[in-house]
Each structure stands twice: as C-alpha cells, then as structure tokens.
Design an enzyme around this catalytic site. Structure first.
Site, PDB file in Angstrom:
ATOM      1  N   HIS A  82     -10.651  -1.992   3.997  1.00 11.53           N
ATOM      2  CA  HIS A  82      -9.837  -2.581   5.074  1.00 11.53           C
ATOM      3  C   HIS A  82     -10.675  -3.518   5.950  1.00 11.53           C
ATOM      4  CE1 HIS A  82      -7.085   1.215   4.711  1.00 11.53           C
ATOM      5  NE2 HIS A  82      -7.048   0.448   3.639  1.00 11.53           N
ATOM      6  N   HIS A 245       0.423  -3.327   2.051  1.00 14.66           N
ATOM      7  CA  HIS A 245      -0.865  -2.643   2.143  1.00 14.66           C
ATOM      8  C   HIS A 245      -1.641  -2.768   0.826  1.00 14.66           C
ATOM      9  CE1 HIS A 245      -3.971  -0.222   3.854  1.00 14.66           C
ATOM     10  NE2 HIS A 245      -4.073   0.350   2.657  1.00 14.66           N
ATOM     11  N   ASP A 249      -5.374  -4.160   0.534  1.00 13.68           N
ATOM     12  CA  ASP A 249      -6.447  -3.498  -0.226  1.00 13.68           C
ATOM     13  C   ASP A 249      -7.043  -4.438  -1.282  1.00 13.68           C
ATOM     14  OD1 ASP A 249      -6.490  -0.982   0.960  1.00 13.68           O
ATOM     15  OD2 ASP A 249      -5.143  -0.063  -0.512  1.00 13.68           O
ATOM     16  N   HIS A 272      -7.861   0.476  -6.437  1.00 17.45           N
ATOM     17  CA  HIS A 272      -9.283   0.172  -6.258  1.00 17.45           C
ATOM     18  C   HIS A 272     -10.049   0.145  -7.588  1.00 17.45           C
ATOM     19  CE1 HIS A 272      -8.394   0.560  -2.095  1.00 17.45           C
ATOM     20  NE2 HIS A 272      -8.184   1.858  -2.159  1.00 17.45           N
TER      21      HIS A 272
HETATM   22 ZN   LIG Z   1      -5.966   0.820   1.876  1.00 18.52          ZN
END
Ligand SMILES: [Zn+2]
Length: 311
Positions: A82, A245, A249, A272
């Site tokens: 973030h 969001h 990310d 991720h």
């Molecule tokens: Zn996040």
C-alpha cells in the site's frame, strides 16, 4: 527532461501492522537520484537496508514481503504494497524508509493516509532522468484451472494502465462492480484508487487469526464482509471498492520493479504471488523489456510529466 522525484522533507507515521498487530514507526526520508526505494530496519543493530526490487520479494502470502536478496531467513519488511502504491501514484522514485519493526503499518487499510503523508512532506524534482520499465512484448503468467484459473498479463502500451477483474463466491462482493480499468496518466490515483481499503471475509478472518495472522486487523482498517453484507457501519467508500483495492495492490506490487512500467497490465483474479511471478517472467526475458527515459517531456505519455494534483 522527465525528472526523478523525491520528498522535500522528512515525514513520520505510526500505526499497527495488520498481520503482526505490532506498533510500528516509519520515518520517510528524501534520497539522492538513483537510490530507488529502500527500507531500513532501524530496530536492528547494525541497521539493515532492504532495497525494493523484484528479486527482494521473499513472501507473497497475504501481503508482499521483501528481504535482502529475497532470502526468507533474512530480516524482512512485510505488507509494503500500500505504501509502494502511494509512492507510484505520486511518481516518487527515491526514498529511504526507516522502520522499527518487520511490517509497514496498515493505517486505514488503504493508501490514502500514505498519499496524504507524502504530499504533506512535499515532492521535489531531481536533476536526473526518470526511468521507466518499458514492456516490449506480451508476458503472461497463469495459475490453476477451471474455476480456480487466475492470470496476469503485461502488454506493450505507451502509458500505464491497469485492468482488473475479480470473481468472489460471496454475494456481498459479487453485488459490487467486478471490473475496473485505471489509467495512471489520468491524475486520478488519489481520487479513484487510493481510498480503496483491503477486505476480508469473516470466515477467513477466524481461520487466519487461529494461524496468528491479521492480528492487527479490524473494521478500522479493513472492509469486513460476512456471507451477505458489508459489516462496516459506514459501508463502502466506492461502489466498486473491492476491485479498486486489487488495482491499488497491483500498482504497489508492480512498483517493486523499482521504476514505473510503461505497459498495459491486466489481471483476472490475480494477487501478490501472481504479480511477482509476472515481473520475474518479464525480467527473465531480456527481449521483453527496455529501460527508457524521456529527454523531452512531450514525448512521455499524457499526464506523466505533471505532479499529481493535491487533494
Ligand atoms: Zn492490499
């Protein structure tokens, strides 16, 4: 010349890590050209520098974690995405971030507080050309099959766009917008993306707590969803906050490359792990990318030469 950027002055933040629940202090410092973004674990003696880089990523479960050389046994900093997203949104290239624990504070679960902090410190141009990682040919990574299929892709593009699609087996999430496309040259990062918070399902949260994760998580720093509805009293900040969001990310995860991309990023249900796999696949093929800079601002994609507008 399109120039590198750093902070004008030092700024500080205090908060808790969402996974560790620990109190953390951050000091963000200006840094010379070509430093990149470097975390410095000042709680260790001597302090340990962890430069942000694709190969520094040592864990991608739940959050993006970096360690020197990507060694999982070495000192780490977790949940960097973030803060890195905010740096990317403001076009910051060089920064040293002193941290006194192994996790970046979650603050409100979005990048908004980091954007506010960085803008309050001020942003200055530096006398060195800003570098971009220009994608020269399509690169794609995939994982799973059928209902579990997810993928992420980079394609050549004169600019930087991110397109994301989510698909959650949860009626409360499914009722919101599942797809969003964002153009980093639009100057709307703060308005459209930065405020989107991380989220969790009540069932998953119980499971993660039992494993010692999300100990610092609460409705103050995450959207919490049960099977049917958003439990936060104030509801959502954007109608499509979940997918936004995921874009926030992805911007942070891509910034791990150490410079902004010139590319069109697209992902279906990625996260991720897939984001880091995508950057590793890009860098593994020398014909897939070039590092470029712009001697003439006018040759840069629209919106890239301007500073992001203040709030
Ligand atoms: Zn996040």
């Amino acid at each position: 010349m399109l120039k590198q950027r750093t902070l004008k002055s030092i700024t500080r933040a205090v908060g808790v890590g969402i996974h560790s629940g620990q109190k953390v202090e951050l000091t963000l410092r200006p840094a010379p050209p070509d430093t990149g973004i470097v975390f410095r674990r000042v709680d260790l003696c001597p302090p340990v520098d962890i430069p942000v880089g694709v190969m520094s990523v040592s864990d991608t479960r739940m959050a993006t974690t970096i360690s020197p050389g990507g060694d999982p046994g070495a000192p780490k900093v977790q949940t960097i995405e973030h803060l890195l997203s905010a740096c990317a949104g403001l076009g910051l290239d060089n920064l040293v971030i002193d941290i006194n624990a192994d996790e970046v504070p979650v603050l409100d679960g979005s990048a908004a507080a980091f954007v506010f902090l960085l803008q309050s410190a001020g942003i200055v141009m530096q006398d060195a050309p800003k570098r971009f990682l220009k994608v020269m040919k399509p690169v794609e990574v995939r994982q799973g099959e059928g209902k579990k299929l997810m993928w992420a892709r980079l394609e050549p593009h004169h600019g930087y766009t991110l397109s994301f699609e989510i698909e959650f087996d949860n009626p409360a999430v499914a009722a919101t917008g599942s797809q969003f496309v964002f153009d980093m040259g639009s100057g709307k990062y703060k308005k459209e993306i930065a405020r989107a918070r991380t989220f969790g399902m009540t069932a998953d949260i119980d499971l993660m707590r039992s494993r010692g994760l999300t100990l610092g998580g609460s409705m103050d720093n995450a959207i919490v969803v049960d099977d049917y509805k958003v439990l936060n009293a104030d509801g959502l900040r954007y109608d499509d906050e979940f997918v936004k969001h995921k874009i926030l990310d992805a911007i942070g995860d891509m910034q791990v490359a150490g410079m902004p991309l010139l590319a069109a990023y697209t992902s279906f249900k990625g996260g991720h792990a897939l984001n880091n796999k995508l950057l590793r696949a890009l860098l593994a093929d020398e014909s897939a990318y070039e590092v470029v800079s712009f001697d003439d601002d006018r040759a840069a994609p629209k919106g890239f030469a301007e500073l992001a507008p203040a709030w």
